[in-house]
Write a protein that holds these residues in place. Structure first.
Motif, PDB file in Angstrom:
ATOM      1  N   GLN A  28     -35.312  -7.467  45.366  1.00  0.00           N
ATOM      2  CA  GLN A  28     -35.934  -6.443  46.343  1.00  0.00           C
ATOM      3  C   GLN A  28     -36.712  -6.977  47.412  1.00  0.00           C
ATOM      4  OE1 GLN A  28     -38.325  -5.274  42.825  1.00  0.00           O
ATOM      5  NE2 GLN A  28     -37.252  -3.362  42.544  1.00  0.00           N
ATOM      6  N   ARG A  29     -37.110  -7.877  47.576  1.00  0.00           N
ATOM      7  CA  ARG A  29     -37.911  -8.484  48.859  1.00  0.00           C
ATOM      8  C   ARG A  29     -36.940  -8.628  49.792  1.00  0.00           C
ATOM      9  NH1 ARG A  29     -43.042 -10.205  49.081  1.00  0.00           N
ATOM     10  NH2 ARG A  29     -42.468  -9.785  51.411  1.00  0.00           N
ATOM     11  N   ARG A  30     -35.673  -9.055  49.594  1.00  0.00           N
ATOM     12  CA  ARG A  30     -34.917  -9.498  50.676  1.00  0.00           C
ATOM     13  C   ARG A  30     -34.070  -8.071  51.112  1.00  0.00           C
ATOM     14  NH1 ARG A  30     -33.717 -13.720  47.279  1.00  0.00           N
ATOM     15  NH2 ARG A  30     -32.290 -12.595  45.696  1.00  0.00           N
ATOM     16  N   ALA A  31     -33.944  -7.258  50.304  1.00  0.00           N
ATOM     17  CA  ALA A  31     -33.552  -5.763  50.734  1.00  0.00           C
ATOM     18  C   ALA A  31     -34.789  -5.074  51.529  1.00  0.00           C
ATOM     19  CB  ALA A  31     -33.289  -4.822  49.451  1.00  0.00           C
ATOM     20  N   LEU A  32     -35.803  -5.310  51.048  1.00  0.00           N
ATOM     21  CA  LEU A  32     -36.841  -4.711  51.905  1.00  0.00           C
ATOM     22  C   LEU A  32     -36.998  -5.053  53.241  1.00  0.00           C
ATOM     23  CD1 LEU A  32     -39.606  -2.734  51.755  1.00  0.00           C
ATOM     24  CD2 LEU A  32     -40.696  -4.598  50.889  1.00  0.00           C
ATOM     25  N   ASN A  33     -36.849  -6.572  53.439  1.00  0.00           N
ATOM     26  CA  ASN A  33     -36.902  -7.215  54.746  1.00  0.00           C
ATOM     27  C   ASN A  33     -35.854  -6.783  55.663  1.00  0.00           C
ATOM     28  OD1 ASN A  33     -39.256  -8.149  53.754  1.00  0.00           O
ATOM     29  ND2 ASN A  33     -38.202 -10.288  53.574  1.00  0.00           N
ATOM     30  N   LEU A  34     -34.721  -6.244  55.039  1.00  0.00           N
ATOM     31  CA  LEU A  34     -33.759  -5.790  55.931  1.00  0.00           C
ATOM     32  C   LEU A  34     -33.978  -4.338  56.683  1.00  0.00           C
ATOM     33  CD1 LEU A  34     -30.331  -6.956  53.944  1.00  0.00           C
ATOM     34  CD2 LEU A  34     -30.993  -8.040  56.028  1.00  0.00           C
ATOM     35  N   THR A  35     -34.486  -3.700  55.751  1.00  0.00           N
ATOM     36  CA  THR A  35     -34.953  -2.358  56.107  1.00  0.00           C
ATOM     37  C   THR A  35     -36.008  -2.003  56.927  1.00  0.00           C
ATOM     38  OG1 THR A  35     -35.865  -1.780  54.140  1.00  0.00           O
ATOM     39  CG2 THR A  35     -33.676  -1.182  54.374  1.00  0.00           C
ATOM     40  N   GLN A  36     -36.907  -3.116  56.656  1.00  0.00           N
ATOM     41  CA  GLN A  36     -38.390  -3.180  57.362  1.00  0.00           C
ATOM     42  C   GLN A  36     -38.343  -4.535  57.937  1.00  0.00           C
ATOM     43  OE1 GLN A  36     -41.489  -2.019  54.637  1.00  0.00           O
ATOM     44  NE2 GLN A  36     -40.531   0.002  54.144  1.00  0.00           N
ATOM     45  N   PRO A  37     -37.904  -4.814  59.048  1.00  0.00           N
ATOM     46  CA  PRO A  37     -37.995  -6.180  59.723  1.00  0.00           C
ATOM     47  C   PRO A  37     -39.478  -6.713  60.184  1.00  0.00           C
ATOM     48  CG  PRO A  37     -36.938  -4.770  61.081  1.00  0.00           C
ATOM     49  CD  PRO A  37     -37.055  -3.991  59.760  1.00  0.00           C
ATOM     50  N   THR A  38     -40.190  -5.844  60.312  1.00  0.00           N
ATOM     51  CA  THR A  38     -41.754  -6.233  60.698  1.00  0.00           C
ATOM     52  C   THR A  38     -42.734  -5.435  59.784  1.00  0.00           C
ATOM     53  OG1 THR A  38     -41.707  -4.338  62.269  1.00  0.00           O
ATOM     54  CG2 THR A  38     -40.959  -6.382  62.957  1.00  0.00           C
ATOM     55  N   CYS A  39     -43.857  -5.754  60.052  1.00  0.00           N
ATOM     56  CA  CYS A  39     -45.075  -5.045  59.434  1.00  0.00           C
ATOM     57  C   CYS A  39     -44.786  -3.416  59.779  1.00  0.00           C
ATOM     58  CB  CYS A  39     -46.380  -5.600  59.945  1.00  0.00           C
ATOM     59  SG  CYS A  39     -47.874  -4.687  59.261  1.00  0.00           S
ATOM     60  N   THR A  40     -45.221  -2.685  58.782  1.00  0.00           N
ATOM     61  CA  THR A  40     -44.906  -1.224  59.042  1.00  0.00           C
ATOM     62  C   THR A  40     -46.262  -0.595  59.580  1.00  0.00           C
ATOM     63  OG1 THR A  40     -45.287  -0.723  56.746  1.00  0.00           O
ATOM     64  CG2 THR A  40     -43.151  -0.834  57.563  1.00  0.00           C
ATOM     65  N   ALA A  41     -47.194  -1.235  59.974  1.00  0.00           N
ATOM     66  CA  ALA A  41     -48.482  -0.580  60.806  1.00  0.00           C
ATOM     67  C   ALA A  41     -48.148  -0.337  62.087  1.00  0.00           C
ATOM     68  CB  ALA A  41     -49.706  -1.583  60.455  1.00  0.00           C
ATOM     69  N   GLU A  42     -48.765   0.751  62.698  1.00  0.00           N
ATOM     70  CA  GLU A  42     -48.363   1.245  63.928  1.00  0.00           C
ATOM     71  C   GLU A  42     -48.827   0.175  64.862  1.00  0.00           C
ATOM     72  OE1 GLU A  42     -49.553   4.924  66.679  1.00  0.00           O
ATOM     73  OE2 GLU A  42     -51.229   4.310  65.187  1.00  0.00           O
ATOM     74  N   GLY A  43     -48.034  -0.196  65.854  1.00  0.00           N
ATOM     75  CA  GLY A  43     -48.264  -1.255  66.791  1.00  0.00           C
ATOM     76  C   GLY A  43     -48.130  -2.797  66.283  1.00  0.00           C
ATOM     77  N   CYS A  44     -47.845  -3.055  65.286  1.00  0.00           N
ATOM     78  CA  CYS A  44     -47.610  -4.571  64.787  1.00  0.00           C
ATOM     79  C   CYS A  44     -46.208  -5.068  64.601  1.00  0.00           C
ATOM     80  CB  CYS A  44     -48.387  -4.642  63.350  1.00  0.00           C
ATOM     81  SG  CYS A  44     -48.569  -6.208  62.932  1.00  0.00           S
ATOM     82  N   ASP A  45     -46.038  -6.246  65.263  1.00  0.00           N
ATOM     83  CA  ASP A  45     -44.824  -6.694  65.087  1.00  0.00           C
ATOM     84  C   ASP A  45     -44.726  -7.814  64.284  1.00  0.00           C
ATOM     85  OD1 ASP A  45     -45.676  -8.402  66.723  1.00  0.00           O
ATOM     86  OD2 ASP A  45     -44.212  -8.566  68.189  1.00  0.00           O
ATOM     87  N   TRP A  46     -45.575  -7.973  63.287  1.00  0.00           N
ATOM     88  CA  TRP A  46     -45.354  -9.453  62.347  1.00  0.00           C
ATOM     89  C   TRP A  46     -44.216  -9.327  61.607  1.00  0.00           C
ATOM     90  CZ3 TRP A  46     -49.867 -12.420  62.170  1.00  0.00           C
ATOM     91  CH2 TRP A  46     -49.658 -13.696  61.254  1.00  0.00           C
ATOM     92  N   PRO A  47     -43.653 -10.276  61.504  1.00  0.00           N
ATOM     93  CA  PRO A  47     -42.316 -10.445  60.935  1.00  0.00           C
ATOM     94  C   PRO A  47     -42.300 -10.243  59.483  1.00  0.00           C
ATOM     95  CG  PRO A  47     -42.949 -12.706  61.449  1.00  0.00           C
ATOM     96  CD  PRO A  47     -43.946 -11.766  62.076  1.00  0.00           C
TER      97      PRO A  47
END
Length: 264
Positions: free
Chosen positions: A190-209
């Motif tokens: 599940q984590r691997r699949a989540l990382n594919l669909t959400q490649p960064t933090c989903t907070a506005e303005g954040c690009d943390w991997p």
């Protein structure tokens, strides 16, 4: 020449003028230096009475380099200066280097795999947090650590997103009546699949991997939220702490992002 490189060269001057004996001497001196560094390593920690622990340590250069490299991996400097989206509600901060390294150290400790550390009292070295179901589902009563200290309910709920939960039923005199099994964690797949669909933090303005993010339940597991991809959200450690902080409200934005608003 500055003192540090001068000292390094001074250690190896013999190998330049007399290489036939200098190499053996340098090897012996280095071994003795490393042995002394390991034998004289120390660490102290003490609570400051205001919710923090202050410490100092002395470790060999090798282990200092290992620690620094690990913290740099968590600090991810190139991701710290996240770009603010146009019209964003929250300005992105450039945090001082010591603050970022302090956050990275906390993150390292929270992510240490209990299965790979030595056992303590027959169990993996885990911190046990006890709290009642009302606090887990949104109440204010603090969680109690196994050493008697307390943490806020918000922090306990944040930790519960990434840690195993074992339900226990206690009697009126705190006797154990029933002990369940660990549950609620997202699986590796599940984590691997989540990382594919959400490649960064989903907070506005954040690009943390994504590989450094926490998997958060949008609808809390304790309130019936499912442990599936439809209910999962990648959040960096800082924004994961914020989403559990009662001082902030959140709003969902188009495209799957979430914005934070400080309560007034």
């Amino acid at each position: 020449m500055t003192p540090r490189p001068c000292g390094v060269l001074a250690k190896h001057v013999l190998i330049v003028v007399a290489p036939e004996i200098g190499e053996a001497r340098d090897a012996k001196a280095l071994e003795a230096e490393e042995r002394l560094a390991r034998e004289t390593a120390w660490l102290t920690m003490s609570p400051d009475g205001r919710g923090s622990v202050v410490g100092k340590f002395k470790i060999p250069e090798l282990h200092g380099a290992m620690l620094k490299k690990t913290l740099l991996a968590f600090a991810a400097p190139k991701h710290q200066a996240a770009t603010q989206e146009p019209g964003g509600s929250e300005p992105v901060e450039r945090r001082p280097w010591p603050d970022r390294m302090g956050d990275a150290f906390c993150e390292l400790l929270e992510r240490l795999p209990t299965a790979s550390v030595p056992k303590l009292g027959g169990l993996n070295a885990s911190v046990v947090v006890t709290m009642d179901i009302a606090s887990l589902m949104g109440g204010l009563a603090p969680g109690v650590l196994d050493d008697g200290s307390t943490i806020s309910a918000a922090t306990a709920r944040r930790l519960a997103c990434e840690a195993g939960l074992i339900p226990a039923v206690l009697g009126s005199k705190s006797e154990l009546l029933d002990l369940g099994r660990t549950s609620r964690l997202f699986t590796g797949a599940q984590r691997r699949a989540l990382n594919l669909t959400q490649p960064t933090c989903t907070a506005e303005g954040c690009d943390w991997p994504a590989h450094l993010c926490h998997a958060h339940h949008d609808h809390p597991w304790s309130a019936g939220g499912a442990t599936d991809l439809a209910n999962a959200r990648n959040l960096c450690p800082r924004h994961h702490a914020r989403i559990h902080d009662p001082a902030y409200d959140t709003s969902h934005l188009p495209g799957g992002k979430v914005a934070f608003h400080r309560r007034t």
